[in-house]
Write a protein that holds these residues in place. Structure first.
Motif, mmCIF file in Angstrom:
data_model
loop_
_atom_site.group_PDB
_atom_site.id
_atom_site.type_symbol
_atom_site.label_atom_id
_atom_site.label_comp_id
_atom_site.label_asym_id
_atom_site.label_seq_id
_atom_site.Cartn_x
_atom_site.Cartn_y
_atom_site.Cartn_z
ATOM 1 N N ASP A 1 0.836 -1.206 0.000
ATOM 2 C CA ASP A 1 0.000 0.000 0.000
ATOM 3 C C ASP A 1 0.871 1.258 0.000
ATOM 4 O O ASP A 1 0.537 2.251 -0.643
ATOM 5 N N ALA A 2 1.985 1.186 0.741
ATOM 6 C CA ALA A 2 2.884 2.349 0.789
ATOM 7 C C ALA A 2 3.475 2.607 -0.597
ATOM 8 O O ALA A 2 3.569 3.753 -1.036
ATOM 9 N N GLU A 3 3.869 1.534 -1.296
ATOM 10 C CA GLU A 3 4.434 1.701 -2.643
ATOM 11 C C GLU A 3 3.396 2.271 -3.604
ATOM 12 O O GLU A 3 3.697 3.142 -4.418
ATOM 13 N N ALA A 4 2.152 1.791 -3.488
ATOM 14 C CA ALA A 4 1.089 2.281 -4.369
ATOM 15 C C ALA A 4 0.799 3.754 -4.085
ATOM 16 O O ALA A 4 0.682 4.568 -5.003
ATOM 17 N N LEU A 5 0.725 4.095 -2.799
ATOM 18 C CA LEU A 5 0.441 5.487 -2.432
ATOM 19 C C LEU A 5 1.581 6.392 -2.893
ATOM 20 O O LEU A 5 1.360 7.487 -3.415
ATOM 21 N N HIS A 6 2.828 5.919 -2.708
ATOM 22 C CA HIS A 6 3.975 6.715 -3.140
ATOM 23 C C HIS A 6 3.904 6.979 -4.645
ATOM 24 O O HIS A 6 4.066 8.121 -5.093
ATOM 25 N N ALA A 7 3.622 5.922 -5.422
ATOM 26 C CA ALA A 7 3.543 6.084 -6.885
ATOM 27 C C ALA A 7 2.456 7.092 -7.259
ATOM 28 O O ALA A 7 2.648 7.946 -8.135
ATOM 29 N N GLU A 8 1.319 7.007 -6.570
ATOM 30 C CA GLU A 8 0.209 7.909 -6.854
ATOM 31 C C GLU A 8 0.569 9.364 -6.514
ATOM 32 O O GLU A 8 0.277 10.292 -7.272
ATOM 33 N N LEU A 9 1.254 9.558 -5.377
ATOM 34 C CA LEU A 9 1.615 10.920 -4.972
ATOM 35 C C LEU A 9 2.655 11.519 -5.915
ATOM 36 O O LEU A 9 2.595 12.701 -6.253
ATOM 37 N N VAL A 10 3.603 10.686 -6.365
ATOM 38 C CA VAL A 10 4.621 11.157 -7.315
ATOM 39 C C VAL A 10 3.933 11.547 -8.634
ATOM 40 O O VAL A 10 4.264 12.558 -9.247
ATOM 41 N N ARG A 11 2.949 10.733 -9.053
ATOM 42 C CA ARG A 11 2.208 11.046 -10.274
ATOM 43 C C ARG A 11 1.477 12.388 -10.127
ATOM 44 O O ARG A 11 1.543 13.253 -11.005
ATOM 45 N N ARG A 12 0.817 12.574 -8.979
ATOM 46 C CA ARG A 12 0.082 13.831 -8.773
ATOM 47 C C ARG A 12 1.022 15.029 -8.788
ATOM 48 O O ARG A 12 0.690 16.082 -9.326
ATOM 49 N N ARG A 13 2.200 14.857 -8.186
ATOM 50 C CA ARG A 13 3.141 15.985 -8.180
ATOM 51 C C ARG A 13 3.608 16.283 -9.606
ATOM 52 O O ARG A 13 3.694 17.432 -10.005
#
Lengths: 292, 208
Positions: free
Chosen positions: B20-32
């Motif tokens: 979940d942490a990896e998925a959230l990290h990927a999503e946050l990097v995408r949003r940035r």
């Protein structure tokens, strides 16, 4: 050969090159680093006619001595100390002209811990990830100074385009008592209610074991409400981590980017420059404040 | 998912698992990257993602806990290949822990596709996940005072490669000549969170 350089005659206990550090790389395990007392570093740069982010020297308790190879303007601020040029007293927290080959002596801190030395043109060591700061945790940036080190200087600021200089500037006095405002969390629930109360009401003292990574304190040990280990998580500047001995450690500029001890609270960034100037033995109070 | 405030301008997002942490990290990097998120640092870790340098952490906390996070994209780019000699002093011990021969332990490790879950400990040190949990190993009871640079090592669910010589308590299973960190290179770190990694055996397995 350029004479835009100076020779370190006396390095002192720990003198490092610092600027605003290298924020933005924490996800790669790179600490932010940078001057521990940023307002003092900016001020000496202003006094020397430099931009506020030019690299300066940060001394630790015992000062340093420098011999520039060309005439420069210097300014010493942060922890108050005696300043002299070729043995003659010179001003602290004001611009001082140092002739080529003269000896600038930055004396031991009279109060506080870290004095800052700006030289016109700034210290032009090679930047690493956009910063010239020495990071003592991970070893990035230039090594701490040693006697005989030659430091390159940037070009003398052009008087026409230079940053507007100030001639004298008030500076905060190093604290007799360090009052650190903290917001609780994110892991205050790892501690007993009594420990959280003790943290924000009892007196602590600055320990001699502190460094650029963290301000260590002595005082009542904070008891955990739960056993076990916290998986490593990201850490911020000012985080108050509580290792197994129960004594709070306030993370300063060279702090690790992740850590596994619970963070009971976070000190307001505005209070950290004073923390960097608190000598061992200084009383510390952590005062809980609401989040802005 | 819980969003814990950290100081005045940071959030620690607590999630249920490393995945979940990896998925959230990927999503946050995408949003940035898409300009939807203004933040100074996004720091993933074992079960959390830290967002530091936010202008309005309260609003983002509400928004994130209400949002669905898509799984981390499987193939963002090619895997980084790290040539390795499985010659570490702890290979036999790790193999015994797994109940296989050293040669088989090396084969299992080299057949795994890893992903950098997060970095820390030293610049360029990645915590790589990918081995099934039955291959978790404990840290050494007594850490070594000096682990050589390029050591490929295991601890808990993670594989890591020491970017430079340092003290360490991980189990050393191999060695690589690959440079993990070079501040004169762009990017300086070979491994960043989200990078896929394969270890490619070099020479004779188990040779010492």
């Amino acid at each position: 050969m350029t004479d835009r350089a100076l020779v370190v005659v006396r390095a002192g206990a720990l003198t490092t090159v610092q600027d605003r550090g290298r924020p933005g790389y924490a996800h790669l395990g790179v600490p932010r680093s940078g001057a521990l007392d940023p307002p003092a570093a900016e001020l000496v740069n202003r006094l020397a006619g430099n931009p506020p982010d030019a690299a300066v020297l940060e001394t630790t308790l015992s000062g340093c001595a420098l011999r520039p190879r060309s005439a420069v303007t210097v300014a010493v601020g942060g922890a108050p100390c005696r300043v002299s040029v070729d043995g003659r007293p010179a001003a602290w927290a004001a611009p001082v002209r140092v002739p080529a080959g003269a000896l600038l002596d930055v004396g031991p801190a009279v109060r506080g811990v870290r004095s800052y030395v700006a030289v016109s043109g700034g210290f032009a060591v090679d930047p690493v990830l956009g910063s010239r700061s020495t990071d003592l945790l991970s070893g990035l940036g230039p090594d701490p100074l040693t006697d005989g080190t030659v430091l390159p200087l940037g070009p003398e600021p052009d008087p026409v385009t230079a940053y507007p200089r100030v001639d004298v500037a008030p500076q905060p006095c190093p604290p007799d008592e360090l009052v650190l405002r903290v917001t609780l969390g994110p892991r205050d629930d790892w501690f007993t209610a009594e420990a959280v109360r003790a943290f924000t009401t009892r007196a602590y003292r600055v320990s001699a074991a502190g460094n650029r990574i963290g301000l260590r304190t002595e005082g009542v040990a904070l008891e955990r409400a739960r056993p076990g280990e916290l998986p490593s998580e990201g850490m911020v500047l000012g985080a108050v981590q509580v290792p197994p001995d129960g004594r709070p450690v306030v993370f300063l500029a060279d702090h690790p980017t992740t850590g596994g001890y619970p963070v009971i609270g976070v000190v307001r960034t505005a209070d950290l420059p004073a923390a960097a100037q608190a000598v061992p033995g200084t009383p510390v109070r952590f005062v809980a404040v609401r989040r802005r | 998912m819980r969003a814990l405030p950290v100081g005045d301008d940071a959030l620690l997002i607590d999630v249920a698992s490393g995945q979940d942490a990896e998925a959230l990290h990927a999503e946050l990097v995408r949003r940035r990257a898409e300009g939807l998120l203004s933040v100074r640092e996004i720091v993933p870790a074992a079960r959390t993602v830290l967002l530091d340098g936010l202008s309005d952490p309260g609003r983002l906390a509400a928004e994130l806990t209400a949002a669905d996070v898509p799984p981390a994209p499987a193939r963002a780019r090619d895997a980084v290949e790290i040539p390795v000699r499985y010659d570490g002093p702890d290979l036999a011990e790790v193999a015994a822990h797994w109940g296989v021969s050293p040669r088989e332990a090396a084969r299992i490790h080299a057949a795994t596709e890893f992903r950098v879950a997060f970095c820390g400990f030293a610049p360029g040190f990645g915590y790589l996940t990918g081995l099934p949990s039955r291959y978790d190993v404990p840290r050494r009871a007594t850490p070594r005072t000096a682990v050589p640079a390029g050591s490929v090592a295991l601890a808990g669910p993670y594989t890591g490669v020491y970017p430079r010589s340092s003290p360490g308590g991980w189990q050393l299973i191999g060695t690589t000549d690959t440079v993990l960190w070079d501040h004169t290179r762009v990017p300086a770190a070979l491994l960043a969170p989200g990078t896929r990694v394969r270890f490619v055996p070099e020479g004779r397995v188990g040779a010492v």
